[in-house]
Design a protein around this motif. Structure first.
Motif, PDB file in Angstrom:
ATOM      1  N   THR A 128       0.863  -1.186   0.000  1.00 34.02           N
ATOM      2  CA  THR A 128       0.000   0.000   0.000  1.00 34.02           C
ATOM      3  C   THR A 128       0.894   1.228   0.000  1.00 34.02           C
ATOM      4  O   THR A 128       1.900   1.249   0.716  1.00 34.02           O
ATOM      5  CB  THR A 128      -0.977   0.045   1.194  1.00 34.02           C
ATOM      6  OG1 THR A 128      -1.482   1.395   1.314  1.00 34.02           O
ATOM      7  CG2 THR A 128      -0.344  -0.325   2.514  1.00 34.02           C
ATOM      8  N   MET A 172      -2.207  11.869  -1.376  1.00 31.66           N
ATOM      9  CA  MET A 172      -2.919  10.710  -0.814  1.00 31.66           C
ATOM     10  C   MET A 172      -2.290  10.227   0.493  1.00 31.66           C
ATOM     11  O   MET A 172      -1.195  10.637   0.857  1.00 31.66           O
ATOM     12  CB  MET A 172      -2.905   9.572  -1.816  1.00 31.66           C
ATOM     13  CG  MET A 172      -4.074   9.584  -2.742  1.00 31.66           C
ATOM     14  SD  MET A 172      -4.169   8.002  -3.593  1.00 31.66           S
ATOM     15  CE  MET A 172      -5.789   8.161  -4.318  1.00 31.66           C
ATOM     16  N   GLY A 173      -2.974   9.304   1.120  1.00 28.85           N
ATOM     17  CA  GLY A 173      -2.475   8.726   2.363  1.00 28.85           C
ATOM     18  C   GLY A 173      -3.597   8.366   3.313  1.00 28.85           C
ATOM     19  O   GLY A 173      -3.352   8.053   4.469  1.00 28.85           O
ATOM     20  N   GLU A 225      -4.428  14.259   2.436  1.00 30.36           N
ATOM     21  CA  GLU A 225      -5.874  14.181   2.141  1.00 30.36           C
ATOM     22  C   GLU A 225      -6.706  13.867   3.378  1.00 30.36           C
ATOM     23  O   GLU A 225      -7.910  14.108   3.401  1.00 30.36           O
ATOM     24  CB  GLU A 225      -6.152  13.113   1.074  1.00 30.36           C
ATOM     25  CG  GLU A 225      -5.849  11.698   1.552  1.00 30.36           C
ATOM     26  CD  GLU A 225      -6.381  10.596   0.634  1.00 30.36           C
ATOM     27  OE1 GLU A 225      -7.314  10.834  -0.132  1.00 30.36           O
ATOM     28  OE2 GLU A 225      -5.834   9.483   0.701  1.00 30.36           O
TER      29      GLU A 225
HETATM   30  O1  F6P Z   1      -4.848   3.088   0.561  1.00 33.47           O
HETATM   31  C1  F6P Z   1      -4.331   3.611  -0.599  1.00 33.47           C
HETATM   32  C2  F6P Z   1      -5.143   4.775  -1.062  1.00 33.47           C
HETATM   33  O2  F6P Z   1      -4.619   5.219  -2.293  1.00 33.47           O
HETATM   34  C3  F6P Z   1      -5.247   5.947  -0.095  1.00 33.47           C
HETATM   35  O3  F6P Z   1      -4.106   6.742  -0.109  1.00 33.47           O
HETATM   36  C4  F6P Z   1      -6.493   6.623  -0.577  1.00 33.47           C
HETATM   37  O4  F6P Z   1      -7.131   7.338   0.451  1.00 33.47           O
HETATM   38  C5  F6P Z   1      -7.353   5.486  -1.032  1.00 33.47           C
HETATM   39  O5  F6P Z   1      -6.482   4.399  -1.295  1.00 33.47           O
HETATM   40  C6  F6P Z   1      -8.156   5.777  -2.274  1.00 33.47           C
HETATM   41  O6  F6P Z   1      -8.936   4.684  -2.559  1.00 33.47           O
HETATM   42  P1  F6P Z   1      -9.723   4.463  -3.945  1.00 33.47           P
HETATM   43  O7  F6P Z   1      -8.772   3.875  -4.905  1.00 33.47           O
HETATM   44  O8  F6P Z   1     -10.805   3.518  -3.594  1.00 33.47           O
HETATM   45  O9  F6P Z   1     -10.175   5.795  -4.396  1.00 33.47           O
END
Ligand code: F6P
Length: 362
Positions: A128, A172-173, A225
């Motif tokens: 991740t 992101m995070g 975020e």
């Molecule tokens: O867990 C990884 C991640 O990219 C996070 O950083 C982010 O909040 C989330 O997944 C976004 O998820 P999705 O791909 O469902 O929009």
């Protein structure tokens, strides 16, 4: 000890650069030890839908350089139901899949532990971009994501400098500020804002004013975020957008907002991610062949190790203040102490870096 003949590999949750390197390592390491490998397509959904492909040495050739996951990914709600689990187990039995390696984050490991409890041995490999799994120092994808952010922020800084602007960059995070914190420091941001620690907005705006007065032209603020404010209806408003407006109105510096979003999750994995994924993938296969299951492969102090998945999930909930009644009942006093010490260590790591960012980021 049961000799496995066939193992399945899947990737689940948000994809991460380096997942393909892990798939390749798992496949080649298993084949090398006389074990057949199949890929489960689309995460745990693939087990429910019997979406399974054979993996050979050549089918994983040339994937190490690619981001994303050749097995595709999903967040599968049905798998969490008793019916879903029954279907998954039936698929494993029907296709003679003796064990599963699941690559992903905490949700993926919950799935792996459930499978083990239902008689299908499983091992988790951390993948991740967020680096938000408390039990491991490092998760595959983190380094690539940070370098992608760094590259984007460097580009934004070029144009900020030309136009004497500030750019608030949201990265992101999820609820973890590590990508923001590390890239904020490494890109020379004037301020960094993360969900784990309080942000002194007044001080940050003061810094921007002072920097402007002393002739600084380009300024970067990195916001995770996971930071937000609630509006009058309780709706989450991303803090980065609010901060952009406040900086502009209070400092007079033209300020832009950039949300990097999923851009951060793509791209060719860095050496760090390819290598770590490869080591972790090989370790996962070795664990299964040693007869171990319900383990998660982690990195600690530069070494690849493994931990009981339940321990890893529990320490993660402890760190995130999400422990439920009875969560600690299965653990000895010594284990609980070691979990508390690990949480303390993680908090200190973040706090030290955050304090440092305030000292040097201006
Ligand atoms: O867990 C990884 C991640 O990219 C996070 O950083 C982010 O909040 C989330 O997944 C976004 O998820 P999705 O791909 O469902 O929009």
């Amino acid at each position: 000890m049961k000799k496995f003949k066939k193992i399945g590999v899947l990737t689940s949750g948000g994809d991460a650069p380096g997942m393909n390197a892990a798939i390749r390592a798992i496949t080649r390491s298993a084949l090398d030890q006389g074990v057949e490998v199949v890929g489960i397509i689309g995460g745990y959904s693939g087990l429910l839908e019997e979406n399974i492909i054979p993996l050979t040495s050549s089918s994983v050739s040339n994937i190490i350089t690619h981001g994303g996951t050749i097995l595709y990914s999903d967040r599968c709600l049905e798998f969490k139901t008793p019916e879903g689990m029954a279907k998954a187990v039936a698929t494993c039995k029907k296709h003679n899949i003796d064990a599963i390696v699941a690559i992903g984050g905490d949700g993926t490991f919950r799935g792996a532990t459930d499978l083990t409890l239902h008689g299908i041995p499983a091992i988790g490999v951390t993948g991740t971009i967020d680096n938000d799994i408390t039990a491991t120092d490092y998760t595959v994808g983190f380094d690539t994501a940070m370098n992608t952010v760094l590259d984007a922020v460097d580009r934004l800084r070029d144009t900020c400098e030309s136009h004497a602007r500030c750019d608030v960059v949201e990265v992101m995070g999820r609820d973890c500020g590590q990508i923001a914190l590390m890239t904020g420091i490494a890109s020379g941001a004037i301020a960094v804002c993360i969900p784990e620690l309080p942000f002194d907005e007044k001080a940050a705006i003061e810094e921007i004013k002072n920097a402007k007065e002393s002739g600084k032209r380009g300024m970067i603020v990195v916001v995770s975020e996971g930071v937000y404010e609630l509006d009058e209806n309780g709706k989450k408003i991303p803090y980065g957008e609010l901060l952009r407006e406040r900086i502009e109105t209070q400092t007079g510096v033209e300020t832009k907002f950039a949300r990097l979003a999923h851009v951060v999750r793509g791209g060719s994995p860095t050496l760090r991610d390819r290598l770590t994924a490869t080591k972790m993938g090989c370790e996962a296969v070795d664990l299964l062949l040693e007869g171990k299951s319900n383990r998660v492969v982690i990195e600690e102090d530069g070494y690849i190790k493994n931990l009981d998945i339940l321990y890893a999930l529990t320490v993660d909930r402890m760190y995130k203040n999400k422990l439920k009644d009875g969560d600690l009942d299965k653990f000895s006093a010594e284990e609980i102490k070691s979990m508390e010490a690990l949480c303390e260590k993680r908090r200190k790591e973040i706090k030290d870096l955050y304090d440092m960012s305030w000292e040097i980021c201006r």
